[in-house]
Write an enzyme that holds these catalytic residues in place. Structure first.
Site, PDB file in Angstrom:
ATOM      1  N   ASP A 155     -23.874   5.743  91.988  1.00 32.81           N
ATOM      2  CA  ASP A 155     -25.194   6.300  92.283  1.00 32.81           C
ATOM      3  C   ASP A 155     -25.701   5.760  93.618  1.00 32.81           C
ATOM      4  O   ASP A 155     -25.821   4.549  93.804  1.00 32.81           O
ATOM      5  CB  ASP A 155     -26.161   5.935  91.161  1.00 32.81           C
ATOM      6  CG  ASP A 155     -27.384   6.831  91.116  1.00 32.81           C
ATOM      7  OD1 ASP A 155     -27.944   7.119  92.189  1.00 32.81           O
ATOM      8  OD2 ASP A 155     -27.774   7.250  90.017  1.00 32.81           O
ATOM      9  N   SER A 187     -30.890  12.364  91.296  1.00 27.64           N
ATOM     10  CA  SER A 187     -29.713  12.154  90.448  1.00 27.64           C
ATOM     11  C   SER A 187     -29.602  13.135  89.297  1.00 27.64           C
ATOM     12  O   SER A 187     -28.504  13.347  88.773  1.00 27.64           O
ATOM     13  CB  SER A 187     -29.723  10.723  89.905  1.00 27.64           C
ATOM     14  OG  SER A 187     -29.599   9.796  90.939  1.00 27.64           O
ATOM     15  N   PHE A 191     -27.352  -2.965  75.997  1.00 29.33           N
ATOM     16  CA  PHE A 191     -27.315  -4.383  76.338  1.00 29.33           C
ATOM     17  C   PHE A 191     -28.604  -4.933  76.928  1.00 29.33           C
ATOM     18  O   PHE A 191     -28.699  -6.138  77.152  1.00 29.33           O
ATOM     19  CB  PHE A 191     -26.146  -4.643  77.290  1.00 29.33           C
ATOM     20  CG  PHE A 191     -24.814  -4.253  76.706  1.00 29.33           C
ATOM     21  CD1 PHE A 191     -24.222  -5.033  75.728  1.00 29.33           C
ATOM     22  CD2 PHE A 191     -24.178  -3.090  77.106  1.00 29.33           C
ATOM     23  CE1 PHE A 191     -23.007  -4.674  75.166  1.00 29.33           C
ATOM     24  CE2 PHE A 191     -22.956  -2.718  76.559  1.00 29.33           C
ATOM     25  CZ  PHE A 191     -22.376  -3.510  75.578  1.00 29.33           C
ATOM     26  N   GLU A 192     -29.550  -4.080  77.203  1.00 33.08           N
ATOM     27  CA  GLU A 192     -30.828  -4.539  77.736  1.00 33.08           C
ATOM     28  C   GLU A 192     -31.932  -3.619  77.208  1.00 33.08           C
ATOM     29  O   GLU A 192     -31.674  -2.463  76.872  1.00 33.08           O
ATOM     30  CB  GLU A 192     -30.841  -4.488  79.272  1.00 33.08           C
ATOM     31  CG  GLU A 192     -29.971  -5.519  79.957  1.00 33.08           C
ATOM     32  CD  GLU A 192     -30.552  -6.921  79.900  1.00 33.08           C
ATOM     33  OE1 GLU A 192     -31.771  -7.057  79.653  1.00 33.08           O
ATOM     34  OE2 GLU A 192     -29.791  -7.884  80.107  1.00 33.08           O
ATOM     35  N   ASP A 211     -27.757   2.295  93.493  1.00 28.50           N
ATOM     36  CA  ASP A 211     -28.930   3.058  93.899  1.00 28.50           C
ATOM     37  C   ASP A 211     -30.204   2.239  93.762  1.00 28.50           C
ATOM     38  O   ASP A 211     -31.054   2.224  94.667  1.00 28.50           O
ATOM     39  CB  ASP A 211     -29.015   4.313  93.024  1.00 28.50           C
ATOM     40  CG  ASP A 211     -30.280   5.118  93.237  1.00 28.50           C
ATOM     41  OD1 ASP A 211     -30.368   5.835  94.245  1.00 28.50           O
ATOM     42  OD2 ASP A 211     -31.184   5.044  92.374  1.00 28.50           O
ATOM     43  N   HIS A 270     -32.920   1.210  96.674  1.00 28.42           N
ATOM     44  CA  HIS A 270     -34.334   1.605  96.632  1.00 28.42           C
ATOM     45  C   HIS A 270     -35.257   0.445  96.975  1.00 28.42           C
ATOM     46  O   HIS A 270     -36.309   0.647  97.594  1.00 28.42           O
ATOM     47  CB  HIS A 270     -34.692   2.153  95.251  1.00 28.42           C
ATOM     48  CG  HIS A 270     -34.359   3.601  95.055  1.00 28.42           C
ATOM     49  ND1 HIS A 270     -34.821   4.589  95.900  1.00 28.42           N
ATOM     50  CD2 HIS A 270     -33.617   4.232  94.105  1.00 28.42           C
ATOM     51  CE1 HIS A 270     -34.375   5.776  95.487  1.00 28.42           C
ATOM     52  NE2 HIS A 270     -33.643   5.581  94.398  1.00 28.42           N
ATOM     53  N   HIS A 276     -25.387  11.098  95.475  1.00 30.03           N
ATOM     54  CA  HIS A 276     -26.087  11.296  96.745  1.00 30.03           C
ATOM     55  C   HIS A 276     -25.919  10.022  97.558  1.00 30.03           C
ATOM     56  O   HIS A 276     -25.400   9.014  97.070  1.00 30.03           O
ATOM     57  CB  HIS A 276     -27.580  11.572  96.501  1.00 30.03           C
ATOM     58  CG  HIS A 276     -28.250  10.513  95.671  1.00 30.03           C
ATOM     59  ND1 HIS A 276     -28.575   9.261  96.153  1.00 30.03           N
ATOM     60  CD2 HIS A 276     -28.624  10.506  94.359  1.00 30.03           C
ATOM     61  CE1 HIS A 276     -29.112   8.538  95.196  1.00 30.03           C
ATOM     62  NE2 HIS A 276     -29.152   9.264  94.093  1.00 30.03           N
ATOM     63  N   HIS A 328     -33.477   8.439  99.269  1.00 30.94           N
ATOM     64  CA  HIS A 328     -32.085   8.870  99.271  1.00 30.94           C
ATOM     65  C   HIS A 328     -31.719   9.445 100.638  1.00 30.94           C
ATOM     66  O   HIS A 328     -32.588   9.865 101.410  1.00 30.94           O
ATOM     67  CB  HIS A 328     -31.855   9.960  98.222  1.00 30.94           C
ATOM     68  CG  HIS A 328     -32.013   9.474  96.818  1.00 30.94           C
ATOM     69  ND1 HIS A 328     -32.016  10.338  95.736  1.00 30.94           N
ATOM     70  CD2 HIS A 328     -32.168   8.234  96.296  1.00 30.94           C
ATOM     71  CE1 HIS A 328     -32.159   9.642  94.621  1.00 30.94           C
ATOM     72  NE2 HIS A 328     -32.267   8.362  94.939  1.00 30.94           N
TER      73      HIS A 328
END
Length: 499
Positions: A69, A119, A295-296, A340, A344, A382, A460
């Site tokens: 990503d 996405s 897991f989180e 990604d 950001h 992207h 992006h």
């Protein structure tokens, strides 16, 4: 260096010559600082290996779609340099595992309504074969975004649904919430990617019959449902007020009172539900028919900060092992989501570490499968607006400062040094004069890299991304293609394009 794909895949010498001569090129990187000029000879050697590559045209029993990503070409390049540095080969062009895949193309990522993609629309293109609007999952472009009634009337069929109808197994692995845009494309139809739990559903959408993305996963009607789902996002499946088992300060988000995890466990008595590294390690793929790992409470951690949760490579190995035991073939998506997320927030170092973790997952898959019957595709949804600039000598740390030939930081017109990596926009953008980074810890994964323009979340990028592939029909990737063509190649390779 990763083991020879020929040996790993247990191919005969003849089959290796036909199928994977390209990937073998990645076994012998050029020296970090060549004293003897061997570039011409190296080029001839690579040409010979490429000439030996022959198409594999048999049916693909399995398809693995890797999605980095936000992994634009500049991210791949920078991660390659960082990987070489970490291996003690600073300045080399030490290849990544994905570099060895012999077939490649550039991919145009624009969407039905936007020059620069998100996405949800890009994942839809890859799993459903058509471009759609930004923010929309597996809904045709004719339906407006966030219009529930229109979305219900315009669903797009997906490769995952077709695989389940054909009796194949399916799996999704991600480092994001499993309900996030890219992984959710495996099963969800939604005019708004943000409808991850019923808490996010507007009353009008509920009245019109739309369901949230977590619920859609549990109620997915195709075949026997998804066989493997690994990632984060527990609280999206838990009822409101229920404390998270690992992070009690976080509570479930669901307002309908449903415990979707309990429902999954009740429906899959022979399956395994795990929440941590120990539980994950205890799963025996030969004795586990279904696997759900959350897991989180939210996204999984960045690769450099991973704690008590499996790596993307470990999840990929386990997913393949579980899916292989079912015997009829499978479709698996593996997403390196946090590349990604790091971009950001302007943390280039964290993004590159997650890119290397993603590449390790590619390597793990290549060690586990047979390219004669498995199509492996590595791409990005992207790009991001990361830039690698110069002109530093080879060997300068990619997470460092631009230097001159004398090794001293190169000063720009304002008299201050610059980082090798920077962003066009993002949190590192300054409203006034640039900061002096002479003494900054620029190689810290948490360092926020400079940006030209200030923006809370780096945007992006809209340029083409790469697709790299090996296995049956991988040779169909070449030149410049539209993103939704990836779906059609996968469907053709699995003989699903004539349904």
């Amino acid at each position: 260096m990763f083991r020879s794909i020929r040996a790993t895949l247990r191919l005969s010498a003849a089959a290796a010559a036909l199928a994977v001569a390209g990937p073998a090129f990645a076994q012998t990187p050029p020296p970090a600082a060549p004293v003897e000029d061997t570039w011409f000879a190296d080029g001839r050697a690579v040409l010979a290996q490429r000439l030996a590559v022959r198409p594999i045209e048999g049916r693909a029993r399995n398809v693995i779609l890797f999605i980095g990503d936000g992994m634009g070409v500049s991210t791949i390049t920078a991660a390659r340099l960082l990987g070489a540095e970490q291996a003690g080969e600073a300045g080399s062009s030490r290849p990544l595992a994905m570099d060895g895949l012999p077939h490649a193309a550039l991919v145009r990522t624009y969407t039905h309504d936007a020059m620069v993609a998100d996405s949800a629309a890009t994942a839809t293109a890859m799993v459903a074969g058509a471009k759609t609007r930004n923010g929309v999952l597996n809904v045709a472009a004719a339906a407006p975004a966030r219009d529930c009634a229109a979305a219900l009337a315009a669903p797009l069929d997906t490769l995952f649904a077709r695989a389940e109808r054909a009796g194949l197994s399916t799996g999704v692995v991600t480092t994001a919430r499993v309900t996030h845009a890219t992984p959710a494309a495996a099963w969800a139809h939604s005019p708004d990617r943000n409808w991850e739990s019923d808490r996010q559903l507007p009353p009008a959408a509920v009245a019109a019959g739309c369901r949230d993305i977590a619920r859609q996963m549990i109620e997915w009607p195709y075949g026997d449902g998804l066989d493997v789902v690994l990632g984060g996002g527990r609280v999206y499946f838990m009822p409101e007020g229920q404390p998270d088992p690992e992070t009690p300060s976080r509570n479930g988000l669901r307002q309908d009172g449903r415990d979707l995890i309990a429902e999954w466990r009740a429906a899959n008595p022979a399956g395994a539900f795990v929440i941590d590294q120990a539980g994950f390690d205890a799963v025996d793929p030969t004795r586990t028919s279904r696997l759900l790992g959350l897991f989180e409470p939210d996204h999984m951690r960045f690769a450099h900060a991973r704690e008590n949760e499996p790596s993307l490579a470990e999840m990929t190995r386990k997913a393949i092992a579980v899916l292989q035991t079912r015997g009829e073939g499978y479709v698996l998506m593996v997403e390196g989501a946090r590349i990604d997320h790091a971009h950001h927030v302007g943390q280039a170092g964290a993004a590159l570490q997650d890119t290397l973790a993603f590449d390790a997952a590619v390597r793990a898959a290549l060690e586990a499968v047979d390219l004669r019957d498995t199509l492996v595709i590595v791409t990005a949804d992207h790009s991001h607006n990361l830039t690698l600039t110069g002109y530093s000598p080879r060997g300068v740390p990619v997470l460092g400062l631009v230097t001159g030939a004398d090794g001293a930081p190169m000063r720009l017109a304002d008299g201050k040094p610059a980082t090798v990596l920077s962003y066009a926009n993002g949190p590192g953008g300054a409203m006034g004069p640039r900061a002096d980074l002479s003494d900054a810890d620029v190689d810290d994964p948490d360092f926020i890299h400079p940006a030209l323009a200030p923006l809370t979340s780096a945007a992006h990028g809209g340029e083409d991304v790469a697709v790299l592939a090996a296995g049956p029909w991988a040779h169909l990737f070449g030149g410049v293609i539209e993103q939704h063509v990836i779906y059609h190649v996968m469907a053709h390779a699995m003989s699903m394009d004539h349904e």
